[in-house]
Design an enzyme around this catalytic site. Structure first.
Site, mmCIF file in Angstrom:
data_model
loop_
_atom_site.group_PDB
_atom_site.id
_atom_site.type_symbol
_atom_site.label_atom_id
_atom_site.label_comp_id
_atom_site.label_asym_id
_atom_site.label_seq_id
_atom_site.Cartn_x
_atom_site.Cartn_y
_atom_site.Cartn_z
ATOM 1 N N LYS A 38 68.951 -30.854 -2.920
ATOM 2 C CA LYS A 38 68.104 -29.843 -2.136
ATOM 3 C C LYS A 38 68.890 -28.776 -1.471
ATOM 4 O O LYS A 38 68.543 -27.686 -1.581
ATOM 5 C CB LYS A 38 67.017 -30.588 -1.429
ATOM 6 C CG LYS A 38 65.945 -31.271 -1.920
ATOM 7 C CD LYS A 38 65.119 -31.659 -0.881
ATOM 8 C CE LYS A 38 63.931 -32.581 -1.307
ATOM 9 N NZ LYS A 38 63.210 -32.916 -0.223
ATOM 10 N N ASP A 84 58.227 -31.306 3.503
ATOM 11 C CA ASP A 84 57.781 -32.797 3.214
ATOM 12 C C ASP A 84 56.833 -32.453 1.958
ATOM 13 O O ASP A 84 56.167 -31.378 1.912
ATOM 14 C CB ASP A 84 57.054 -33.325 4.209
ATOM 15 C CG ASP A 84 56.751 -34.992 4.360
ATOM 16 O OD1 ASP A 84 57.860 -35.554 3.729
ATOM 17 O OD2 ASP A 84 55.913 -35.169 4.614
ATOM 18 N N THR A 85 56.808 -33.415 1.078
ATOM 19 C CA THR A 85 55.997 -33.424 -0.072
ATOM 20 C C THR A 85 55.008 -34.567 -0.479
ATOM 21 O O THR A 85 55.626 -35.531 -0.119
ATOM 22 C CB THR A 85 56.806 -32.964 -1.553
ATOM 23 O OG1 THR A 85 57.841 -31.614 -1.282
ATOM 24 C CG2 THR A 85 56.253 -32.947 -2.820
ATOM 25 N N TYR A 114 57.105 -38.895 -9.677
ATOM 26 C CA TYR A 114 55.920 -39.040 -10.509
ATOM 27 C C TYR A 114 55.704 -38.071 -11.607
ATOM 28 O O TYR A 114 54.659 -37.980 -12.264
ATOM 29 C CB TYR A 114 54.335 -38.861 -9.351
ATOM 30 C CG TYR A 114 54.356 -39.829 -8.528
ATOM 31 C CD1 TYR A 114 53.536 -40.832 -8.648
ATOM 32 C CD2 TYR A 114 54.807 -39.344 -7.188
ATOM 33 C CE1 TYR A 114 53.470 -41.824 -7.537
ATOM 34 C CE2 TYR A 114 54.829 -40.367 -6.165
ATOM 35 C CZ TYR A 114 54.043 -41.524 -6.204
ATOM 36 O OH TYR A 114 54.036 -42.346 -5.156
ATOM 37 N N ASP A 115 56.840 -37.528 -11.887
ATOM 38 C CA ASP A 115 57.011 -36.217 -12.917
ATOM 39 C C ASP A 115 56.118 -36.701 -14.516
ATOM 40 O O ASP A 115 55.629 -35.977 -14.823
ATOM 41 C CB ASP A 115 58.271 -35.787 -13.256
ATOM 42 C CG ASP A 115 58.778 -34.957 -12.177
ATOM 43 O OD1 ASP A 115 57.890 -34.401 -11.500
ATOM 44 O OD2 ASP A 115 59.898 -34.589 -12.135
ATOM 45 N N LYS A 152 59.949 -26.403 -15.038
ATOM 46 C CA LYS A 152 59.255 -27.135 -13.968
ATOM 47 C C LYS A 152 59.397 -26.293 -12.494
ATOM 48 O O LYS A 152 58.442 -26.149 -11.764
ATOM 49 C CB LYS A 152 59.960 -28.469 -13.621
ATOM 50 C CG LYS A 152 59.202 -29.268 -12.379
ATOM 51 C CD LYS A 152 59.840 -30.545 -12.162
ATOM 52 C CE LYS A 152 59.527 -30.771 -10.718
ATOM 53 N NZ LYS A 152 59.938 -32.161 -10.145
ATOM 54 N N HIS A 165 55.356 -27.007 -6.935
ATOM 55 C CA HIS A 165 55.209 -26.918 -5.488
ATOM 56 C C HIS A 165 56.347 -26.629 -4.886
ATOM 57 O O HIS A 165 56.361 -25.794 -4.064
ATOM 58 C CB HIS A 165 54.424 -28.461 -5.329
ATOM 59 C CG HIS A 165 55.352 -29.367 -5.629
ATOM 60 N ND1 HIS A 165 55.653 -29.679 -7.169
ATOM 61 C CD2 HIS A 165 56.220 -30.440 -5.162
ATOM 62 C CE1 HIS A 165 56.417 -30.820 -7.250
ATOM 63 N NE2 HIS A 165 56.917 -31.138 -6.137
ATOM 64 N N ARG A 166 57.504 -27.385 -5.105
ATOM 65 C CA ARG A 166 58.650 -27.252 -4.221
ATOM 66 C C ARG A 166 59.238 -25.621 -4.565
ATOM 67 O O ARG A 166 59.587 -25.107 -3.641
ATOM 68 C CB ARG A 166 59.803 -28.030 -4.627
ATOM 69 C CG ARG A 166 60.877 -28.106 -3.688
ATOM 70 C CD ARG A 166 61.932 -29.006 -3.678
ATOM 71 N NE ARG A 166 61.498 -30.232 -4.760
ATOM 72 C CZ ARG A 166 60.871 -31.152 -4.546
ATOM 73 N NH1 ARG A 166 60.453 -31.476 -3.068
ATOM 74 N NH2 ARG A 166 60.609 -32.141 -5.441
HETATM 75 P P1 IMP Z 1 59.991 -35.418 -0.408
HETATM 76 O O1 IMP Z 1 59.391 -35.248 0.851
HETATM 77 O O2 IMP Z 1 60.544 -34.455 -0.987
HETATM 78 O O3 IMP Z 1 60.944 -36.691 -0.038
HETATM 79 O O4 IMP Z 1 58.992 -36.296 -1.430
HETATM 80 C C1 IMP Z 1 58.403 -37.221 -1.243
HETATM 81 C C2 IMP Z 1 57.971 -38.030 -2.618
HETATM 82 O O5 IMP Z 1 57.072 -37.474 -3.288
HETATM 83 C C3 IMP Z 1 59.378 -38.467 -3.574
HETATM 84 O O6 IMP Z 1 59.767 -39.736 -3.253
HETATM 85 C C4 IMP Z 1 58.405 -38.331 -4.801
HETATM 86 O O7 IMP Z 1 57.930 -39.912 -5.157
HETATM 87 C C5 IMP Z 1 57.406 -37.481 -4.640
HETATM 88 N N1 IMP Z 1 57.693 -36.142 -5.154
HETATM 89 C C6 IMP Z 1 58.055 -35.095 -4.533
HETATM 90 N N2 IMP Z 1 58.258 -33.919 -5.276
HETATM 91 C C7 IMP Z 1 58.102 -34.440 -6.421
HETATM 92 C C8 IMP Z 1 58.444 -33.994 -8.042
HETATM 93 O O8 IMP Z 1 58.687 -32.580 -7.996
HETATM 94 N N3 IMP Z 1 57.995 -34.490 -8.898
HETATM 95 C C9 IMP Z 1 57.372 -35.570 -8.702
HETATM 96 N N4 IMP Z 1 57.543 -36.632 -7.396
HETATM 97 C C10 IMP Z 1 57.951 -35.833 -6.471
#
Ligand code: IMP
Length: 192
Positions: free
Chosen positions: A11, A67-68, A151-152, A173, A178-179
């Site tokens: 990242k 956060d995702t 979860y891709d 992608k 989202h990111r």
């Molecule tokens: P983080 O906040 O970026 O660490 O994301 C938290 C969790 O969401 C990750 O551990 C993944 O399980 C899921 N996740 C986040 N971004 C993605 C993505 O682009 N593809 C699939 N799973 C994702």
């Protein structure tokens, strides 16, 4: 210089590339932060804010945190803030996917709607800005594709051609993810 409250080297590198020479980014280890930064809020916004606040308070530096989560409508928004550890073990994608597929057994395709959301919280001086990126899609009944992470392989974006994120090249992608969208807003703001 600005701190990205993460230990994820991928990242950091991606962001530094997007920001170019105009702004230097440092990760947590580069500012001497080796302790676990708390992220115990019950929303994505709360967690991003908590991480950014922590760096600001303890290190006095401008920073941002992300956060995702994956929000599945048939599961009332789960796994959401628990996306990384939904299967019981942190960052174990196989278990996470297995639990989602198990809980969604028998749910018809039109009710398998979901979205990824990324929140970025930027703390600059005394001000706080939130950016959100989201991508709408569906949860398939089985894995497709070996690419990506998390979860891709079970997430099919609405905007695509039927392939899952796991079947797309990284650039494809990133263009709709989202990111990618949240980061584009942050970069525009920082460089604007
Ligand atoms: P983080 O906040 O970026 O660490 O994301 C938290 C969790 O969401 C990750 O551990 C993944 O399980 C899921 N996740 C986040 N971004 C993605 C993505 O682009 N593809 C699939 N799973 C994702």
């Amino acid at each position: 210089m600005i701190v990205f409250a993460t230990n994820n080297a991928h990242k950091l590198e991606e962001l530094q590339q997007m920001l170019g020479d105009e702004m230097e980014i440092r990760g947590l280890s580069q500012i001497g932060c080796t302790e676990d930064v708390p992220e115990t809020a019950d929303t994505l916004e709360g967690n991003a804010r908590m991480k950014a606040d922590y760096v600001k308070e303890h290190y006095g530096l401008d920073c941002f945190a992300d956060d995702t989560g994956l929000e599945i409508d048939a599961l009332h928004g789960a796994p959401g803030v628990f996306s990384a550890r939904y299967g019981g073990v942190a960052h174990d994608s196989d278990r996470n996917i297995e639990r989602v597929l198990r809980e969604m057994e028998g749910v018809p395709i039109e009710q398998r709607t979901a979205r990824f959301r990324t929140i970025i919280c930027l703390m600059q001086g005394d001000s706080c800005h939130m950016f959100e990126g989201r991508v709408e899609g569906r949860i398939l009944t089985e894995r497709h594709g070996e690419g990506g992470f998390g979860y891709d392989s079970i997430f099919q974006p609405i905007e695509g051609d039927g392939r899952t994120f796991g079947e797309m090249a990284p650039e494809e992608k990133n263009a709709i993810s989202h990111r990618g969208r949240a980061v584009a807003q942050l970069v525009n703001y920082l460089l604007g």
